[in-house]
Design an enzyme around this catalytic site. Structure first.
Site, PDB file in Angstrom:
ATOM      1  N   ALA A  69       0.866  -1.169   0.000  1.00 14.46           N
ATOM      2  CA  ALA A  69       0.000   0.000   0.000  1.00 14.46           C
ATOM      3  C   ALA A  69       0.906   1.223   0.000  1.00 14.46           C
ATOM      4  CB  ALA A  69      -0.871  -0.015   1.251  1.00 14.46           C
ATOM      5  N   GLY A 114       0.727  -5.035   0.971  1.00 10.51           N
ATOM      6  CA  GLY A 114      -0.449  -5.099   0.105  1.00 10.51           C
ATOM      7  C   GLY A 114      -0.157  -5.762  -1.239  1.00 10.51           C
ATOM      8  N   GLU A 117      -0.388  -9.328  -0.614  1.00 12.84           N
ATOM      9  CA  GLU A 117      -1.819  -9.607  -0.416  1.00 12.84           C
ATOM     10  C   GLU A 117      -2.553  -9.649  -1.759  1.00 12.84           C
ATOM     11  OE1 GLU A 117      -3.305  -7.995   3.659  1.00 12.84           O
ATOM     12  OE2 GLU A 117      -2.001  -6.468   2.825  1.00 12.84           O
TER      13      GLU A 117
HETATM   14  N1  CO8 Z   1       4.561   3.222  -0.509  1.00  9.86           N
HETATM   15  C1  CO8 Z   1       4.955   4.400  -1.006  1.00  9.86           C
HETATM   16  N2  CO8 Z   1       6.101   4.572  -1.713  1.00  9.86           N
HETATM   17  C2  CO8 Z   1       6.841   3.481  -1.909  1.00  9.86           C
HETATM   18  C3  CO8 Z   1       6.506   2.215  -1.416  1.00  9.86           C
HETATM   19  C4  CO8 Z   1       5.290   2.109  -0.680  1.00  9.86           C
HETATM   20  N3  CO8 Z   1       4.857   0.942  -0.203  1.00  9.86           N
HETATM   21  N4  CO8 Z   1       7.472   1.336  -1.760  1.00  9.86           N
HETATM   22  C5  CO8 Z   1       8.386   2.033  -2.462  1.00  9.86           C
HETATM   23  N5  CO8 Z   1       8.023   3.320  -2.548  1.00  9.86           N
HETATM   24  C6  CO8 Z   1       8.719   4.412  -3.217  1.00  9.86           C
HETATM   25  C7  CO8 Z   1       9.906   4.906  -2.385  1.00  9.86           C
HETATM   26  O1  CO8 Z   1       9.486   5.817  -1.394  1.00  9.86           O
HETATM   27  C8  CO8 Z   1      10.751   5.538  -3.474  1.00  9.86           C
HETATM   28  O2  CO8 Z   1      10.201   6.791  -3.781  1.00  9.86           O
HETATM   29  P1  CO8 Z   1      11.188   8.075  -3.990  1.00  9.86           P
HETATM   30  O3  CO8 Z   1      12.033   7.690  -5.172  1.00  9.86           O
HETATM   31  O4  CO8 Z   1      10.252   9.194  -4.244  1.00  9.86           O
HETATM   32  O5  CO8 Z   1      11.984   8.184  -2.700  1.00  9.86           O
HETATM   33  C9  CO8 Z   1      10.510   4.644  -4.702  1.00  9.86           C
HETATM   34  O6  CO8 Z   1       9.285   3.946  -4.423  1.00  9.86           O
HETATM   35  C10 CO8 Z   1      11.593   3.596  -4.905  1.00  9.86           C
HETATM   36  O7  CO8 Z   1      11.756   2.875  -3.699  1.00  9.86           O
HETATM   37  P2  CO8 Z   1      13.147   2.756  -2.897  1.00  9.86           P
HETATM   38  O8  CO8 Z   1      14.035   3.918  -3.238  1.00  9.86           O
HETATM   39  O9  CO8 Z   1      12.819   2.507  -1.458  1.00  9.86           O
HETATM   40  O10 CO8 Z   1      13.732   1.442  -3.592  1.00  9.86           O
HETATM   41  P3  CO8 Z   1      14.771   0.418  -2.953  1.00  9.86           P
HETATM   42  O11 CO8 Z   1      15.210  -0.463  -4.063  1.00  9.86           O
HETATM   43  O12 CO8 Z   1      15.816   1.132  -2.153  1.00  9.86           O
HETATM   44  O13 CO8 Z   1      13.906  -0.456  -1.918  1.00  9.86           O
HETATM   45  C11 CO8 Z   1      11.979  -1.697  -1.202  1.00  9.86           C
HETATM   46  C12 CO8 Z   1      12.867  -1.271  -2.393  1.00  9.86           C
HETATM   47  C13 CO8 Z   1      12.764  -2.625  -0.264  1.00  9.86           C
HETATM   48  C14 CO8 Z   1      10.783  -2.432  -1.776  1.00  9.86           C
HETATM   49  C15 CO8 Z   1      11.531  -0.430  -0.421  1.00  9.86           C
HETATM   50  O14 CO8 Z   1      10.989   0.504  -1.350  1.00  9.86           O
HETATM   51  C16 CO8 Z   1      10.493  -0.696   0.628  1.00  9.86           C
HETATM   52  O15 CO8 Z   1      10.807  -1.189   1.699  1.00  9.86           O
HETATM   53  N6  CO8 Z   1       9.216  -0.327   0.332  1.00  9.86           N
HETATM   54  C17 CO8 Z   1       8.121  -0.421   1.275  1.00  9.86           C
HETATM   55  C18 CO8 Z   1       7.700  -1.840   1.471  1.00  9.86           C
HETATM   56  C19 CO8 Z   1       6.609  -1.916   2.522  1.00  9.86           C
HETATM   57  O16 CO8 Z   1       6.810  -1.650   3.699  1.00  9.86           O
HETATM   58  N7  CO8 Z   1       5.394  -2.288   2.075  1.00  9.86           N
HETATM   59  C20 CO8 Z   1       4.262  -2.433   2.943  1.00  9.86           C
HETATM   60  C21 CO8 Z   1       3.467  -1.183   2.979  1.00  9.86           C
HETATM   61  S1  CO8 Z   1       2.165  -1.251   4.184  1.00  9.86           S
HETATM   62  C22 CO8 Z   1       0.998  -2.172   3.428  1.00  9.86           C
HETATM   63  O17 CO8 Z   1       1.161  -2.647   2.332  1.00  9.86           O
HETATM   64  C23 CO8 Z   1      -0.280  -2.329   4.192  1.00  9.86           C
HETATM   65  C24 CO8 Z   1      -1.329  -3.077   3.397  1.00  9.86           C
HETATM   66  C25 CO8 Z   1      -2.657  -3.049   4.083  1.00  9.86           C
HETATM   67  C26 CO8 Z   1      -3.350  -1.694   3.988  1.00  9.86           C
HETATM   68  C27 CO8 Z   1      -4.743  -1.753   4.506  1.00  9.86           C
HETATM   69  C28 CO8 Z   1      -5.552  -0.492   4.587  1.00  9.86           C
HETATM   70  C29 CO8 Z   1      -5.133   0.780   3.965  1.00  9.86           C
END
Ligand code: CO8
Length: 259
Positions: A69, A114, A117
């Site tokens: 998400a 998500g 999921e």
């Molecule tokens: N949300 C928003 N932005 C994201 C997300 C995300 N989940 N994942 C990546 N991005 C963005 C980063 O912020 C970054 O943006 P910017 O270039 O503007 O800084 C861009 O995508 C590229 O990402 P990274 O620079 O972080 O790329 P890396 O290769 O360094 O890392 C990862 C890749 C490991 C995948 C890292 O991006 C990461 O950890 N992402 C988040 C993963 C995460 O925690 N996901 C779970 C989110 S919570 C969720 O899914 C809840 C679901 C249920 C919701 C229910 C009700 C609403």
């Protein structure tokens, strides 16, 4: 045939296999409200489209299926809106699971939170060698809220599901295959591998395929999804949630207080 949305690409091949590509590669295809609305729209339209027999779901770019998400949008949630957002996402994902046309996720990179999921809401999962699965929500002070607490347990069993959800650890394609989270591994292109799997299914009796999907999912109970959403909402009012999501956006480690 090709339809275009703002955050999704929908294409259908000559065999009636539609491909739905989540298309926000600059944010690793993270699910914001627009993407979720368009997933709902596209599955409503696929259901009605007689030319479509099966669906592949995948992510744009070579890095991610869907990285979860959109954490930026999650920041504004409170108890009520958090529960509502969770219910809304659950209902959209249930549309996928309720499809009587087989839906296969072609996982091409990160499938986190998500995103995992979404893959689990598809009937089957094919992964490329670079796939990474994980439920990192506890690291944000949250729990999975799009049905993941329920579906992961059903797919891999409660012990493995709990291990993944409580540790938030990431697993690779081979580990995902070993625990049954992934049905098959693609040597090269997961979308092409998904297409092959679908072609096997489409050679069988179409009505039997529909009824088999219906029969397999018939025991899933709505009550457990409601509980997941209510618990997700409760967490949206905690300091840990504010800290966990702030830490992600500020690219630092969270400092949780258990409050
Ligand atoms: N949300 C928003 N932005 C994201 C997300 C995300 N989940 N994942 C990546 N991005 C963005 C980063 O912020 C970054 O943006 P910017 O270039 O503007 O800084 C861009 O995508 C590229 O990402 P990274 O620079 O972080 O790329 P890396 O290769 O360094 O890392 C990862 C890749 C490991 C995948 C890292 O991006 C990461 O950890 N992402 C988040 C993963 C995460 O925690 N996901 C779970 C989110 S919570 C969720 O899914 C809840 C679901 C249920 C919701 C229910 C009700 C609403």
């Amino acid at each position: 045939m090709s339809d275009s949305y703002e955050t999704i690409i929908r294409e259908t091949d000559k065999h009636g296999i539609a491909t739905v590509t989540i298309n926000r590669p600059q944010k690793l295809n993270a699910l914001n409200s627009k993407v979720l609305d368009e997933i709902k729209e596209v599955f409503d339209s696929l259901k009605k489209d007689d030319r479509v027999s099966a669906v592949i779901v995948t992510g744009a770019g070579d890095k991610a299926f869907v990285a979860g998400a959109d954490i930026k949008e999650l920041r504004d949630l409170n108890k009520n809106t958090g529960e509502e957002a969770s219910r809304k996402g659950q209902q959209i994902f249930q549309k996928i699971e309720n499809s009587r046309k087989p839906v296969v996720a072609a996982v091409n990179g990160y499938a986190l939170g998500g995103g995992a999921e979404l893959a689990m809401a598809c009937h089957l999962r094919v992964a490329g060698s670079n796939a990474v699965f994980g439920l990192p929500e506890v690291g944000l002070g949250l729990i999975p809220g799009y049905g993941g607490t329920q579906r992961l347990s059903r797919i891999v069993g409660r012990a493995k599901a709990l291990e993944m959800i409580l540790t938030g650890k990431q697993i690779d394609t081979e580990q995902a295959r070993q625990i049954g989270l992934v049905n098959s591994v693609a040597e090269e292109n997961p979308v092409e591998e998904a297409r092959k799997l679908i072609q096997q299914i489409l050679s069988k009796g179409p009505l039997a395929v529909q009824k088999a999907i219906e029969a397999v999912f018939t025991s899933d109970k709505n009550e457990s999804y409601r509980t997941e959403a209510a618990l997700f909402g409760e967490l949206c009012e905690t300091e840990d949630f504010m800290e966990g999501t702030a830490a992600f956006l500020e690219k630092r480690k969270p400092d949780f207080k258990g409050k």
